[in-house]
Design a protein around this motif. Structure first.
Motif, mmCIF file in Angstrom:
data_model
loop_
_atom_site.group_PDB
_atom_site.id
_atom_site.type_symbol
_atom_site.label_atom_id
_atom_site.label_comp_id
_atom_site.label_asym_id
_atom_site.label_seq_id
_atom_site.Cartn_x
_atom_site.Cartn_y
_atom_site.Cartn_z
ATOM 1 N N TYR A 1 -70.039 -31.226 -27.254
ATOM 2 C CA TYR A 1 -70.327 -32.652 -27.425
ATOM 3 C C TYR A 1 -69.066 -33.486 -27.266
ATOM 4 C CZ TYR A 1 -72.147 -36.955 -29.403
ATOM 5 O OH TYR A 1 -72.515 -38.250 -29.577
ATOM 6 N N ILE A 2 -67.927 -32.898 -27.598
ATOM 7 C CA ILE A 2 -66.674 -33.627 -27.447
ATOM 8 C C ILE A 2 -66.070 -33.369 -26.075
ATOM 9 C CG2 ILE A 2 -64.326 -33.890 -28.342
ATOM 10 C CD1 ILE A 2 -65.466 -32.966 -31.065
ATOM 11 N N GLU A 3 -66.092 -32.111 -25.674
ATOM 12 C CA GLU A 3 -65.326 -31.759 -24.481
ATOM 13 C C GLU A 3 -66.048 -32.021 -23.165
ATOM 14 O OE1 GLU A 3 -63.863 -27.860 -25.336
ATOM 15 O OE2 GLU A 3 -62.429 -28.661 -26.788
ATOM 16 N N ASP A 4 -67.377 -32.017 -23.191
ATOM 17 C CA ASP A 4 -68.110 -32.306 -21.947
ATOM 18 C C ASP A 4 -68.723 -33.691 -22.006
ATOM 19 O OD1 ASP A 4 -67.608 -29.664 -21.302
ATOM 20 O OD2 ASP A 4 -69.455 -28.982 -22.229
ATOM 21 N N ASN A 5 -68.039 -34.630 -22.604
ATOM 22 C CA ASN A 5 -68.661 -35.920 -22.863
ATOM 23 C C ASN A 5 -67.646 -37.030 -22.591
ATOM 24 O OD1 ASN A 5 -70.002 -38.107 -23.965
ATOM 25 N ND2 ASN A 5 -70.772 -36.934 -25.702
ATOM 26 N N ASN A 6 -68.013 -37.935 -21.683
ATOM 27 C CA ASN A 6 -67.064 -39.001 -21.344
ATOM 28 C C ASN A 6 -66.883 -40.004 -22.470
ATOM 29 O OD1 ASN A 6 -66.960 -37.810 -18.877
ATOM 30 N ND2 ASN A 6 -68.398 -39.228 -17.914
ATOM 31 N N LYS A 7 -67.825 -40.029 -23.399
ATOM 32 C CA LYS A 7 -67.753 -41.060 -24.424
ATOM 33 C C LYS A 7 -67.168 -40.570 -25.734
ATOM 34 C CE LYS A 7 -71.094 -44.104 -22.518
ATOM 35 N NZ LYS A 7 -72.434 -44.611 -22.442
ATOM 36 N N VAL A 8 -66.807 -39.291 -25.764
ATOM 37 C CA VAL A 8 -66.188 -38.748 -26.970
ATOM 38 C C VAL A 8 -64.878 -38.075 -26.573
ATOM 39 C CG1 VAL A 8 -66.479 -37.223 -28.950
ATOM 40 C CG2 VAL A 8 -68.473 -38.313 -27.950
ATOM 41 N N LYS A 9 -63.843 -38.357 -27.335
ATOM 42 C CA LYS A 9 -62.573 -37.709 -27.039
ATOM 43 C C LYS A 9 -61.888 -37.284 -28.334
ATOM 44 C CE LYS A 9 -61.755 -39.811 -22.615
ATOM 45 N NZ LYS A 9 -61.249 -40.980 -21.926
ATOM 46 N N TRP A 10 -61.124 -36.202 -28.233
ATOM 47 C CA TRP A 10 -60.337 -35.778 -29.384
ATOM 48 C C TRP A 10 -59.294 -36.846 -29.683
ATOM 49 C CZ3 TRP A 10 -62.070 -31.954 -32.161
ATOM 50 C CH2 TRP A 10 -62.714 -30.859 -31.579
ATOM 51 N N CYS A 11 -59.036 -37.072 -30.963
ATOM 52 C CA CYS A 11 -57.938 -37.963 -31.336
ATOM 53 C C CYS A 11 -56.643 -37.286 -30.898
ATOM 54 C CB CYS A 11 -57.943 -38.177 -32.848
ATOM 55 S SG CYS A 11 -56.458 -38.982 -33.468
#
Lengths: 632, 196
Positions: free
Chosen positions: A223-233
């Motif tokens: 959900y974080i890594e394959d998602n343009n709208k979520v990124k690791w801080c």
């Protein structure tokens, strides 16, 4: 524009007309004449009050912690499950393939139809499987190990391919170890079907529970890594959080850990520079490429000691400090005999003019860079110095509050200071912006020299306005108001208050000018800048819900043993031990953290006090599964 | 761990009909276990590789059959998808398209198919691929020459090579010593003789 209407009624009609033509205000010119300033400040205030806030660039950001990661993706899963009437695992496969873009899935459903949408993502749904092997006790030859096995130890995948459990398990383990957890395909040649995650989990955990855990984790962080709208801080050391942005992804956010960054490039917040500009600028400042450039153009290595030698006048016979003479034109070593026009036994004067041009150009480029860099650095340095001002001012406030006076409220000083910090930032980053906007590096062919000059004037006018007002604000904030009479304090307060608003307004205008007049007309390049926000960077609010249920990934360990443990660790300020912590049994209940009750508020792993409470109503709407919303 | 029983079964299975299929699979000479095998394929009829026998080195990773086998041509081949330098092969089923349901035999058969249907769009050897696309006749001649020279080397005795080189006009003694020096590689010997 309602904005403009109001201005028309004020005294500076002329200025207003100027603004409509895309020009700017001229407050500072008049600000120096003390009689006028209040009028001007008032004018600006009127304009501010109609509340025409940041326009089309809306973005809402939220922090996703290890605990809320599962809850965060539930909504997307639910939408896809409901629309396509499919199981959660098929929804997940689709979402992973289409990068968690629900809109895109819906669009493609229209365009391609269900069948192609599914097959491209590797989702195979066969109504009623071919052979039902369970229950029967016949023998079956596995096509992988060529062994005859009892049919109760073979498994048929959704695509209809059937192999023995040992082979499946081995296949899954190889793929998981290979980092392909999110797309483990069937073993049959040319079969694109993605394997059932429940089967993968069951078979693998029977032999290697740790690998099964890893598989779950890979699915979860997809959900974080394959998602343009979520990124690791991007915080270092990593705070463990991810940020989700809805709306415009060109924005600047602040994680709950306090880290501020540009969501688009994950570097520090840098607007009004675009990400490209900022990357170039960082690089340029870092490797001093301009200096290197100057050295290569203006110096020649001595043929003997190889040190760079600059020509400081005289003829083309140059002597290095090491004593070696050489010809400046060709760099070759020579003897010492020469006249003003020739060196004995040496002649090479052909490219003199070209050389002069190049030198001139390099010098100009360097001076240009120095101009912008000096100002950028000056403002960055001021920002650093002004952050010390905070303590000084706090001291002054406490003195003032204790003295005999009518005035007890000094929040205006801190507000003014915050405004100063924000506008100072904008000001300092506006210099690298101008460097690239009006330089040759990025937009060489985008503007004619006339256009460029016009735009540069327009921009610099605004920049100057901002600069002078920022300096004035800084000056008023540095005054020793603790020794002032009430009247003087009131006067300072009025100035700080009005200047704050002027500066805010000017920042807003500068961003508008950049977006509408400078960047928008560009034909070839797209540069997006994060919008200006009066209130400062968007602080991501925490997803305030942990959610786990029977239908969710079985055995997925996303939270601590129970909610109280979570509260404890959070209250201690220790970030949660995270995904690895084995959950004691399956939690089926719903747990709310951060509902309005006061004792719950301690449950947040907040590392930083924040004004806006985490239980914002709109957030619930966005992130809570429908059935939970109903219960609220 | 490597599935030994499967490999044993594959060895038996593959050699059952090798005269029809044109592929063989044996243990690599001097191999201590089943992880190092040697395969051969015959050049497909109607191609420049016709009549040649191509030796392929096969290494089985510990994850076999869940990981693809590593295959490499030992015999030099002139082919767009096979390196003319080291025999490395560019074939999808040996990489990401490998499936555990494929076998060494099917992989060797795929290599045979690759010989008859090169894919110059996805080349391993850019030089060969360019030639294949721009100058087919020269490609065919070169590929055939390489087949003659390398894939049929076993049948061509050392005496024939000596005779061939002598006929080109080199002194016999020199030819013999040079051939010895390059382990009987006719081409390399010729190169050496020409340069000396």
């Amino acid at each position: 524009m309602a904005d403009d209407e109001e201005f028309q009624s004020s005294s500076n009609r002329e200025e207003e007309e100027e603004e409509e033509e895309g020009s700017c205000f001229y407050f500072s010119d008049q600000y120096d004449e003390d009689d006028d300033d209040d009028v001007n400040e008032e004018t600006v205030l009127e304009g501010l009050e109609d509340g025409a806030e940041e326009d089309c660039h809306w973005s809402v950001s939220s922090v996703i912690t290890k605990e809320s990661l599962l809850a965060a993706q539930k909504e997307d899963l639910r939408k896809v499950m409901e629309l396509l009437v499919i199981s959660e695992q098929h929804a997940r496969t689709l979402l992973i393939h289409y990068r968690w873009d629900v809109e895109r899935i819906f669009e493609l459903l229209e365009q391609k139809g269900k069948e192609r949408l599914f097959s491209e993502a590797g989702v195979t749904i066969i109504e009623g499987k071919g052979i039902d092997l369970s229950g029967s006790t016949s023998m079956y030859t596995c096509n992988i190990c060529f062994e005859d096995v009892c049919s109760d130890v073979v498994t048929e995948m959704d695509c209809g391919h059937c192999y023995c459990n040992d082979c499946w398990t081995e296949h899954f383990i190889v793929k998981i170890n290979d980092g392909q957890s999110r797309r483990i395909r069937c073993m049959a040649p040319k079969c694109d079907a993605v394997c059932d995650e429940a089967i993968v989990r069951n078979l693998v955990s029977a032999r290697h529970p740790d690998i099964a855990d890893r598989f779950d984790r890979f699915l979860l962080v997809s959900y974080i890594e394959d998602n343009n709208k979520v990124k690791w801080c991007p915080s270092v050391p990593h705070c463990g959080n991810a940020i989700r942005v809805e709306g415009d992804i060109y924005c600047e956010v602040e994680c709950t850990c306090g880290r501020q960054f540009c969501f688009s490039c994950l570097l520090e917040a840098h607007s009004p520079c675009s990400c490209t500009m900022w990357e170039l600028w960082k690089k340029k400042c870092h490797d001093e490429s301009e200096t290197v450039n100057w050295i290569t153009v203006n110096t020649k290595p001595c043929p003997k000691c190889h040190k760079p030698v600059e020509k400081n006048g005289g003829c083309n016979l140059v002597s290095c400090i090491c004593g070696q003479s050489f010809c400046w034109l060709c760099g070759g070593a020579t003897g010492r005999d020469h006249t003003w026009t020739s060196i004995s036994g040496h002649s090479c004067g052909r490219f003199k003019e070209d050389q002069a041009k190049r030198t001139e150009r390099a010098r100009r480029d360097l001076y240009r860079y120095m101009h912008y860099h000096n100002r950028y650095k000056a403002h960055t340095d001021s920002l650093k110095q002004e952050s010390n001002l905070k303590e000084t001012i706090q001291r002054k406030i406490s003195i003032s509050e204790n003295k005999e006076s009518r005035i007890k409220d000094y929040t205006w000083v801190m507000n003014g200071l915050t405004r100063l910090f924000r506008s100072r930032r904008v000001l300092s980053y506006s210099y690298p912006f101008a460097f690239y906007m009006f330089g040759d590096e990025l937009f060489k062919d985008e503007m004619t020299p006339q256009e460029r000059e016009l735009k540069q004037n327009l921009f610099e006018e605004q920049q100057q306005q901002l600069e002078s007002n920022v300096e004035k604000l800084s000056m008023f904030l540095e005054k020793d108001f603790q020794y002032f009479s009430d009247e003087e304090v009131m006067d300072t307060m009025r100035h700080v208050f009005n200047l704050s608003n002027v500066v805010d307004r000017l920042c807003k205008q500068m961003y508008q000018c950049i977006e509408n007049d400078l960047l928008y007309p560009l034909q070839r390049a797209t540069h997006n800048i994060a919008p200006y926000k009066s209130k400062g960077l968007e602080r991501a609010s925490e997803l305030s819900l942990c959610w786990d249920s029977d239908q969710s990934l079985k055995g997925m360990k996303t939270s601590n043993e129970d909610s109280s443990a979570q509260c404890d660790s959070a209250a201690d300020g220790v970030s949660n031990a995270g995904v690895n912590v084995p959950a004691a049994g399956k939690r089926t209940g719903l747990q709310f953290h951060g509902s309005s009750s006061s004792e719950d508020s301690g449950c947040f792993s907040q590392k930083r006090a924040r004004r806006d409470g985490p239980g914002d109503a709109p957030l619930f709407d966005l992130n809570v599964p429908a059935e939970v919303v109903d219960k609220l | 761990m490597l599935d030994l029983s499967r490999v044993q079964k594959e060895l038996v299975e593959c050699n059952k009909d090798s005269d029809i299929s044109g592929v063989t699979l044996t243990l690599h000479a001097g191999a201590a276990d089943l992880t190092h095998l040697a395969g051969t394929i015959t050049g497909p009829l109607g191609t420049p590789y016709e009549g040649g026998t191509f030796h392929i080195d096969i290494q089985l990773p510990s994850g076999y059959p869940f990981e693809p086998p590593k295959m490499q041509f030992i015999t030099k081949v002139w082919h767009p998808n096979i390196s003319s330098q080291n025999g490395a092969i560019c074939l999808d089923i040996l990489k990401d398209q490998w499936s555990p349901a494929l076998t060494l035999k099917t992989a060797l058969l795929s290599l045979q198919a690759l010989l008859s249907a090169p894919e110059p769009g996805d080349p391993q050897d850019a030089v060969v691929a360019q030639q294949y696309l721009r100058d087919q006749p020269t490609f065919v001649v070169t590929a055939r020459y390489w087949t003659e020279t390398f894939a049929k080397r076993a049948s061509v005795g050392i005496e024939e090579k000596v005779q061939k080189l002598v006929e080109m006009g080199f002194p016999e003694g020199m030819v013999r010593s040079t051939l010895e020096l390059v382990n009987g590689d006719e081409n390399m010997a010729l190169e050496k003789l020409c340069s000396s």
